[in-house]
Enzyme design. Structure first.
Site, mmCIF file in Angstrom:
data_model
loop_
_atom_site.group_PDB
_atom_site.id
_atom_site.type_symbol
_atom_site.label_atom_id
_atom_site.label_comp_id
_atom_site.label_asym_id
_atom_site.label_seq_id
_atom_site.Cartn_x
_atom_site.Cartn_y
_atom_site.Cartn_z
ATOM 1 C CE LYS A 164 49.727 37.201 44.193
ATOM 2 N NZ LYS A 164 50.605 37.068 43.021
ATOM 3 C CG ASP B 32 48.177 34.363 42.028
ATOM 4 O OD1 ASP B 32 49.285 34.754 41.611
ATOM 5 O OD2 ASP B 32 48.073 33.347 42.745
HETATM 6 O O1 2IT Z 1 52.281 36.552 40.580
HETATM 7 C C1 2IT Z 1 52.068 37.460 39.766
HETATM 8 O O2 2IT Z 1 52.968 38.182 39.337
HETATM 9 C C2 2IT Z 1 50.686 37.657 39.324
HETATM 10 N N1 2IT Z 1 49.806 36.943 39.785
HETATM 11 C C3 2IT Z 1 50.348 38.725 38.330
HETATM 12 C C4 2IT Z 1 50.217 40.048 38.986
HETATM 13 C C5 2IT Z 1 49.731 41.157 38.106
HETATM 14 O O3 2IT Z 1 49.518 42.246 38.675
HETATM 15 O O4 2IT Z 1 49.568 41.002 36.899
#
Ligand code: 2IT
Length: 448
Positions: free
Chosen positions: A126, A166
């Site tokens: 993340k 996100d």
């Molecule tokens: O919280 C999540 O799963 C996302 N923000 C999407 C992450 C993604 O790599 O598509």
């Protein structure tokens, strides 16, 4: 409580004392793994839990961007590469003033287990920045994204780490981020980011995937309860991409979403967010520079409840879709008092651990975000596969795979809970099923 779990929890709390959100998720997950740890001494022998809670790599960097008046601004950028045992680190970027290491570590930790549940080959990560996109011009957003990628590019790649969107990062931002990556690398590695536009490798249905996936998961729960979505009233929070996708699918399945919310209050729409006009208005609204949910109330002549959360509105299904910790004890009591049976977390960790326990004790079925919202990252992984094959999945193919993945997440969670004598506990089941795959891969790959 298992003594090894307790020991790791104590050490983690001491080491991360100033990271409350991270500790919240670690406590929730490790506690529900206790029955698994009891039966598997090899986890302690391999220091599995100590390794699981320690990110493989944390990256922090300075981001300097120029506003439209020519003035420089300094923000902090982050990427948490939490666990790569199952595949390249994968997870979104969040641009929001509340972003800090604790928030990104909680999101990264959740992502590891969520990505494992998708059955697809992706590790967990993340990232993001404390940059506030609210009120910024398009040119300012572009310059921020370019400055952010100018550092981030050296840490990511289609086989290394694949960011996505996100909160505060949508298709527009992913486009600017990809443009800068391509410019620096001089290579068309479009598998480096997901959530891209349709013209440069983006997956069909990726914008809808998180919301649609949540409803496909919910359908499995309704089926388990010999119930149906038809005619049900849904109380939602948020108004972003996830809420939009959920409201659209709820309408399609014959239910109605009656609330939307933002930082400044909520709107109650008794007729439901069911028409194409209303669903599309959410997109128009989000595109405006000072988007906020009061615009929806004003546009459709509905009452706006300033400064309030939507939870006092009566519904059959509660779905927090906005952000972390929107539901604490006070809100949980209101929700349980409605007599509703279903509570689906859609945002990441929207509920405090205490509130989850309260809702469960009140007899509600509580489904955890790492399972319910996994459709988003699952379709991201399909986007990675279509990019590496230089191919484009059709909408029907993506939708069919999303259905099948959400069903498998529900079923393997229910089975895992059953296996450890926990009944239909979708929270413990998701933690256990997600954990077992990661743990097996980590043990097989040796100690590091
Ligand atoms: O919280 C999540 O799963 C996302 N923000 C999407 C992450 C993604 O790599 O598509």
């Amino acid at each position: 409580m298992n003594s090894y779990v307790q020991k790791v929890l104590d050490v983690t709390k001491a080491k991360n004392a100033n990271e409350p959100e991270f500790l919240q998720t670690v406590e929730e997950v490790l506690t529900s793994l206790a029955p698994v740890i009891d039966k598997h001494p090899e986890y302690e022998a391999n220091a599995l839990l100590e390794r699981l809670v320690e990110p493989e790599r944390l990256i922090e960097f300075r981001v300097v961007w120029t506003d439209d008046a020519g003035k420089p601004h300094v923000n902090r950028g982050y990427r948490v590469q939490f666990n790569g045992a199952l595949g390249p680190y994968k997870g979104g970027l969040r641009f929001h003033p509340t972003v800090n290491l604790s928030i990104l570590k909680f999101l990264g930790f959740e992502q590891v287990l969520k990505n494992s549940l998708t059955t697809l080959p992706i590790g967990g990560g993340k990232g993001g920045s404390d940059f506030d996109p609210h009120g910024k011009s398009d040119a300012e957003i572009m310059r921020f994204c370019q400055a952010f990628m100018t550092e981030l590019y050296r840490h990511i790649g289609p086989d290394t780490d694949v960011p996505a969107g996100d909160i505060g990062v949508g298709g527009r931002e992913v486009g600017y981020l990809f443009g800068q990556y391509r410019r620096i690398k001089d290579a068309y590695e479009n598998g480096v980011l997901t959530g891209k536009g349709q013209t440069f490798g983006g997956s069909l249905l990726r914008p809808e995937a998180t919301g649609y996936g949540a409803l496909y998961y919910a359908q499995q729960v309704f089926e388990h309860e010999h119930d149906s979505i038809k005619g049900k009233t849904f109380v939602l929070s948020g108004y972003g991409n996830v809420t939009w996708g959920a409201a659209k699918k709820i309408a399609e399945l014959g239910g109605k979403a009656v609330t939307l919310s933002g930082h400044n209050g909520y709107v109650y729409d008794p007729e439901g967010i069911v028409t194409e006009e209303k669903i599309n208005y959410l997109l128009t609204m989000r595109g405006s520079r000072d988007a906020n949910i009061k615009m929806y109330a004003d546009h459709f002549g509905l009452e706006f409840h300033a400064g309030e959360k939507p939870w006092a509105v009566k519904g059959d299904v509660y779905m927090p879709c906005a952000t972390q910790n929107e539901v604490g004890m006070e809100e949980a009591k209101i929700i349980a008092a409605s007599g509703a049976k279903y509570y689906f977390e859609v945002a990441n960790m929207p509920t405090s651990n205490e509130a989850i326990a309260y809702l469960k004790d009140a007899g509600m079925i509580v489904a955890p975000s790492k399972a319910v919202n996994a459709g988003g990252v699952a379709v991201s992984a399909l986007e990675m596969s279509q990019n590496s094959m230089r191919y484009q999945w059709t909408e029907e193919e993506v939708d069919a795979k999303l259905h099948q993945i959400m069903k498998s997440i529900h079923d393997c969670s229910a089975e895992a809970a059953e296996k450890y004598g926990l009944g239909y506990d979708l929270i413990a089941g998701a933690n256990i099923a997600g954990f077992e795959k990661v743990a097996t891969a980590m043990i097989a790959q040796g100690w590091f």
